[in-house]
Design a protein around this motif. Structure first.
Motif, short mmCIF file in Angstrom:
data_model
loop_
_atom_site.label_atom_id
_atom_site.label_comp_id
_atom_site.label_asym_id
_atom_site.label_seq_id
_atom_site.Cartn_x
_atom_site.Cartn_y
_atom_site.Cartn_z
N ALA A 1 -3.71 -14.34 8.71
CA ALA A 1 -4.36 -14.33 7.40
C ALA A 1 -5.04 -12.99 7.15
N LEU A 2 -5.66 -12.44 8.17
CA LEU A 2 -6.31 -11.13 8.01
C LEU A 2 -5.30 -10.02 7.76
N SER A 3 -4.12 -10.12 8.38
CA SER A 3 -3.10 -9.10 8.13
C SER A 3 -2.57 -9.21 6.71
N ILE A 4 -2.46 -10.42 6.19
CA ILE A 4 -2.04 -10.60 4.80
C ILE A 4 -3.11 -10.02 3.86
N LEU A 5 -4.39 -10.25 4.17
CA LEU A 5 -5.46 -9.65 3.37
C LEU A 5 -5.38 -8.13 3.39
N LEU A 6 -5.05 -7.56 4.54
CA LEU A 6 -4.92 -6.10 4.64
C LEU A 6 -3.77 -5.59 3.78
N VAL A 7 -2.65 -6.29 3.79
CA VAL A 7 -1.51 -5.90 2.94
C VAL A 7 -1.91 -6.02 1.47
N MET A 8 -2.64 -7.07 1.14
CA MET A 8 -3.11 -7.23 -0.24
C MET A 8 -4.05 -6.09 -0.64
N LEU A 9 -4.87 -5.65 0.30
CA LEU A 9 -5.76 -4.52 0.04
C LEU A 9 -4.96 -3.26 -0.27
N VAL A 10 -3.93 -2.99 0.53
CA VAL A 10 -3.08 -1.82 0.30
C VAL A 10 -2.42 -1.91 -1.07
N MET A 11 -1.86 -3.07 -1.39
CA MET A 11 -1.18 -3.23 -2.68
C MET A 11 -2.16 -3.09 -3.84
N SER A 12 -3.35 -3.65 -3.70
CA SER A 12 -4.34 -3.58 -4.77
C SER A 12 -4.80 -2.15 -5.04
N PHE A 13 -5.08 -1.42 -3.98
CA PHE A 13 -5.48 -0.02 -4.17
C PHE A 13 -4.31 0.80 -4.70
N SER A 14 -3.10 0.49 -4.29
CA SER A 14 -1.93 1.19 -4.83
C SER A 14 -1.82 0.96 -6.33
N PHE A 15 -2.01 -0.29 -6.75
CA PHE A 15 -2.02 -0.58 -8.18
C PHE A 15 -3.11 0.22 -8.89
N ALA A 16 -4.29 0.23 -8.31
CA ALA A 16 -5.40 0.94 -8.94
C ALA A 16 -5.07 2.42 -9.13
N PHE A 17 -4.53 3.05 -8.10
CA PHE A 17 -4.17 4.47 -8.21
C PHE A 17 -3.05 4.67 -9.23
N PHE A 18 -2.06 3.78 -9.24
CA PHE A 18 -0.95 3.91 -10.17
C PHE A 18 -1.43 3.76 -11.62
N PHE A 19 -2.24 2.74 -11.87
CA PHE A 19 -2.72 2.52 -13.24
C PHE A 19 -3.70 3.60 -13.67
N LEU A 20 -4.49 4.10 -12.74
CA LEU A 20 -5.38 5.22 -13.06
C LEU A 20 -4.55 6.43 -13.50
N ASP A 21 -3.44 6.66 -12.82
CA ASP A 21 -2.58 7.78 -13.19
C ASP A 21 -1.95 7.57 -14.57
N LEU A 22 -1.67 6.32 -14.93
CA LEU A 22 -1.12 6.05 -16.27
C LEU A 22 -2.15 6.34 -17.36
N VAL A 23 -3.41 5.99 -17.08
CA VAL A 23 -4.47 6.17 -18.08
C VAL A 23 -4.95 7.62 -18.11
N GLU A 24 -5.15 8.20 -16.95
CA GLU A 24 -5.65 9.57 -16.82
C GLU A 24 -4.75 10.35 -15.86
N PRO A 25 -3.65 10.94 -16.35
CA PRO A 25 -2.68 11.59 -15.47
C PRO A 25 -3.23 12.76 -14.65
N ASP A 26 -4.34 13.35 -15.06
CA ASP A 26 -4.89 14.49 -14.33
C ASP A 26 -5.82 14.10 -13.18
N GLN A 27 -6.02 12.80 -12.97
CA GLN A 27 -6.93 12.36 -11.91
C GLN A 27 -6.35 12.53 -10.51
N ILE A 28 -5.05 12.27 -10.37
CA ILE A 28 -4.41 12.35 -9.05
C ILE A 28 -3.19 13.26 -9.18
#
Length: 162
Positions: free
Chosen positions: A73-100
């Motif tokens: 269960a903890l390893s699944i939570l870790l994978v979810m953490l990676v996916m969630s932060f990946s989404f955050a970075f991807f969507f941040l780049d869509l809104v503000e392309p100069d951030q990353i």
């Protein structure tokens, strides 16, 4: 003997399912791409908050000597953490392309998240804007404090097997 669909494979299949969901999640909602990206970013932030809360509660259970979730269960939570932060970075780049710098695809965001969490940081994709740097700092602190504490507690408790 465990089959490919037995409980021993659950974290693997959960990870595969999360990866498929990561790439299939819709980006554009509504007429405006910015509105869709902002909505997606807000949902991702809410998901990160819920995920963070869950992991912090696990630490609280550990401090009080209570039973915690299984390593699976903890390893699944870790994978979810990676996916969630990946989404955050991807969507941040869509809104503000100069951030990353140099981030333009979901794979770039996933790569950036994993290399940041592993503290490798090759520099090819890096945070330039203040919002992105704040998000990266949050990921690093979360990674160091929560994930490291959970791993340490599992080892001390003698529950390190998958």
């Amino acid at each position: 003997m465990s089959t490919m669909f037995g409980s021993g494979w659950r974290p693997v299949w959960s990870g595969v399912g999360l990866l498929v969901a990561y790439y299939a999640f819709p980006v554009g909602w509504g007429d405006s791409p910015t509105t869709g990206a902002l909505l997606s970013l807000a949902l991702t932030a809410a998901g990160l908050g819920l995920l963070g809360y869950t992991m912090v509660k696990e630490l609280d259970h550990l401090r009080h000597g209570e039973e915690i979730r299984s390593t699976r269960a903890l390893s699944i939570l870790l994978v979810m953490l990676v996916m969630s932060f990946s989404f955050a970075f991807f969507f941040l780049d869509l809104v503000e392309p100069d951030q990353i710098a140099n981030l333009s695809t979901r794979t770039d965001a996933l790569y950036f998240t994993v290399s940041t969490m592993a503290t490798v940081g090759y520099g090819d994709i890096h945070a330039e804007g203040q919002l992105a740097r704040g998000l990266v700092a949050g990921l690093i602190v979360f990674n160091l404090v929560v994930v490291a504490s959970l791993v340490r507690a599992r080892r001390i408790g003698g529950h390190s097997s998958l």
